[in-house]
Design a protein around this motif. Structure first.
Motif, mmCIF file in Angstrom:
data_model
loop_
_atom_site.group_PDB
_atom_site.id
_atom_site.type_symbol
_atom_site.label_atom_id
_atom_site.label_comp_id
_atom_site.label_asym_id
_atom_site.label_seq_id
_atom_site.Cartn_x
_atom_site.Cartn_y
_atom_site.Cartn_z
ATOM 1 N N PRO A 26 13.170 -6.705 -2.147
ATOM 2 C CA PRO A 26 12.284 -6.828 -1.137
ATOM 3 C C PRO A 26 10.808 -7.727 -1.131
ATOM 4 O O PRO A 26 10.443 -7.341 -2.283
ATOM 5 N N VAL A 27 10.454 -8.402 -0.424
ATOM 6 C CA VAL A 27 9.395 -9.001 -0.519
ATOM 7 C C VAL A 27 8.201 -8.270 0.381
ATOM 8 O O VAL A 27 8.488 -8.238 1.894
ATOM 9 N N ILE A 28 7.360 -7.561 -0.412
ATOM 10 C CA ILE A 28 6.083 -6.777 0.317
ATOM 11 C C ILE A 28 4.956 -7.209 -0.046
ATOM 12 O O ILE A 28 4.492 -7.101 -1.140
ATOM 13 N N LEU A 29 4.229 -8.131 1.029
ATOM 14 C CA LEU A 29 2.873 -8.530 0.678
ATOM 15 C C LEU A 29 1.755 -7.630 1.352
ATOM 16 O O LEU A 29 2.104 -7.291 2.340
ATOM 17 N N GLY A 30 0.739 -7.708 0.752
ATOM 18 C CA GLY A 30 -0.384 -6.856 1.288
ATOM 19 C C GLY A 30 -1.641 -7.653 1.160
ATOM 20 O O GLY A 30 -1.977 -8.622 0.182
ATOM 21 N N ILE A 31 -2.554 -7.593 2.014
ATOM 22 C CA ILE A 31 -3.747 -8.122 2.003
ATOM 23 C C ILE A 31 -4.935 -7.204 2.528
ATOM 24 O O ILE A 31 -4.830 -6.594 3.687
ATOM 25 N N ASP A 32 -5.570 -6.776 1.341
ATOM 26 C CA ASP A 32 -6.483 -5.624 1.520
ATOM 27 C C ASP A 32 -7.344 -5.772 0.200
ATOM 28 O O ASP A 32 -7.004 -6.084 -0.772
ATOM 29 N N ASP A 33 -8.776 -5.546 0.439
ATOM 30 C CA ASP A 33 -9.665 -5.728 -0.310
ATOM 31 C C ASP A 33 -9.715 -4.612 -1.438
ATOM 32 O O ASP A 33 -10.232 -4.724 -2.645
ATOM 33 N N LEU A 34 -9.369 -3.343 -0.977
ATOM 34 C CA LEU A 34 -9.583 -2.203 -1.823
ATOM 35 C C LEU A 34 -8.218 -1.600 -2.442
ATOM 36 O O LEU A 34 -8.150 -1.070 -3.419
ATOM 37 N N ARG A 35 -7.273 -1.195 -1.290
ATOM 38 C CA ARG A 35 -6.506 -0.274 -1.504
ATOM 39 C C ARG A 35 -5.107 -0.901 -2.551
ATOM 40 O O ARG A 35 -4.931 -2.142 -2.692
ATOM 41 N N PRO A 36 -4.709 -0.149 -3.450
ATOM 42 C CA PRO A 36 -3.810 -0.607 -4.575
ATOM 43 C C PRO A 36 -2.231 -0.806 -3.739
ATOM 44 O O PRO A 36 -1.807 -1.897 -4.358
ATOM 45 N N THR A 41 4.595 -6.146 -3.425
ATOM 46 C CA THR A 41 5.256 -7.125 -4.442
ATOM 47 C C THR A 41 3.889 -7.926 -4.883
ATOM 48 O O THR A 41 3.956 -8.540 -6.063
ATOM 49 N N ARG A 42 3.227 -8.248 -4.072
ATOM 50 C CA ARG A 42 2.065 -9.169 -4.359
ATOM 51 C C ARG A 42 0.887 -8.664 -3.107
ATOM 52 O O ARG A 42 1.239 -8.202 -2.068
ATOM 53 N N ILE A 43 -0.353 -8.890 -3.730
ATOM 54 C CA ILE A 43 -1.694 -8.341 -2.984
ATOM 55 C C ILE A 43 -2.720 -9.509 -3.084
ATOM 56 O O ILE A 43 -2.744 -10.292 -4.216
ATOM 57 N N ALA A 44 -3.084 -9.886 -1.788
ATOM 58 C CA ALA A 44 -4.163 -10.720 -1.817
ATOM 59 C C ALA A 44 -5.450 -9.869 -1.501
ATOM 60 O O ALA A 44 -5.514 -8.803 -0.557
ATOM 61 N N ASP A 75 -15.788 -11.005 5.708
ATOM 62 C CA ASP A 75 -14.587 -11.303 5.573
ATOM 63 C C ASP A 75 -13.664 -10.215 6.371
ATOM 64 O O ASP A 75 -13.927 -9.092 6.244
ATOM 65 N N THR A 76 -12.907 -10.896 7.261
ATOM 66 C CA THR A 76 -11.717 -10.085 7.824
ATOM 67 C C THR A 76 -10.563 -10.493 7.806
ATOM 68 O O THR A 76 -10.464 -11.715 7.345
ATOM 69 N N ILE A 77 -9.510 -9.943 8.452
ATOM 70 C CA ILE A 77 -8.117 -10.318 8.384
ATOM 71 C C ILE A 77 -8.038 -11.474 9.361
ATOM 72 O O ILE A 77 -6.926 -12.106 9.669
ATOM 73 N N LEU A 78 -8.786 -11.721 10.246
ATOM 74 C CA LEU A 78 -8.749 -12.654 11.410
ATOM 75 C C LEU A 78 -8.177 -13.978 11.030
ATOM 76 O O LEU A 78 -7.503 -14.598 11.950
#
Length: 128
Positions: A26-36, A41-44, A75-78
Motif C-alpha cells: 500500500p501507498v500511504i502518504l502523510g502531510i503533517d508537520d509533527l505527527r509520526p 510509507t512517506r511523510i512530508a 504554512d497550511t495544507i491549502l
C-alpha cells in the motif's frame, strides 16, 4: 532404464515454476508537520514538500492520504488542497482511495473536507 524413470510423451515440462506476483504494497502518504504517522510509507512536513510528494506519485494509486491542516508557522495544507482541486477540475484527479483529514483545527479540517468532497475525493475526518 526402468519404466519409472522413462519419459512418456504425455509428460509435460512447462519450464520453471511461476511464482505468485508480489503482494500489493500500500501507498500511504502523510502531510503533517509533527505527527509520526506510523502507517505512512512517506511523510512530508510542509505544504511544498507535500506538493512534491504528490507530484512524485502522479499516476500511481495512493491507498491513503493523511492531511493535517496546520503545518507550522503560517504554512497550511491549502496549497496541497489547491493542487488536488486543480487536478480534478482538469479531469485528471489524483487516484486516491481515501483522504483522511486529522487536524486539531476543526474549521480548517472542515474546509479541507468540504473542498475535496466537492471534487469527489473520498474524504473522512479521522484522528491520527
Amino acid at each position: 532404464m526402468n519404466d519409472e524413470t522413462r519419459f512418456h510423451p504425455t509428460d509435460r515440462d512447462d519450464g520453471p515454476v511461476k511464482e505468485d506476483p508480489p503482494a500489493h504494497m500500500p501507498v500511504i502518504l502523510g502531510i503533517d508537520d509533527l505527527r509520526p504517522l506510523p502507517r505512512a510509507t512517506r511523510i512530508a512536513r510542509t505544504s511544498s514538500e507535500g506538493i512534491q510528494l504528490l507530484q512524485e506519485h502522479r499516476g500511481i494509486f495512493i491507498d491513503e492520504l493523511w492531511l493535517d491542516h496546520d503545518l507550522g508557522g503560517d504554512d497550511t495544507i491549502l496549497p496541497v488542497v489547491s493542487l488536488l482541486e486543480e487536478a480534478a477540475f482538469n479531469d485528471r484527479p489524483f487516484h486516491i482511495g481515501t483522504v483522511f483529514v486529522h487536524s486539531a483545527n476543526p474549521i480548517g479540517a472542515e474546509t479541507v473536507v468540504r473542498s475535496l468532497s466537492h471534487w469527489r475525493y473520498n474524504v473522512r475526518r479521522a484522528t491520527a
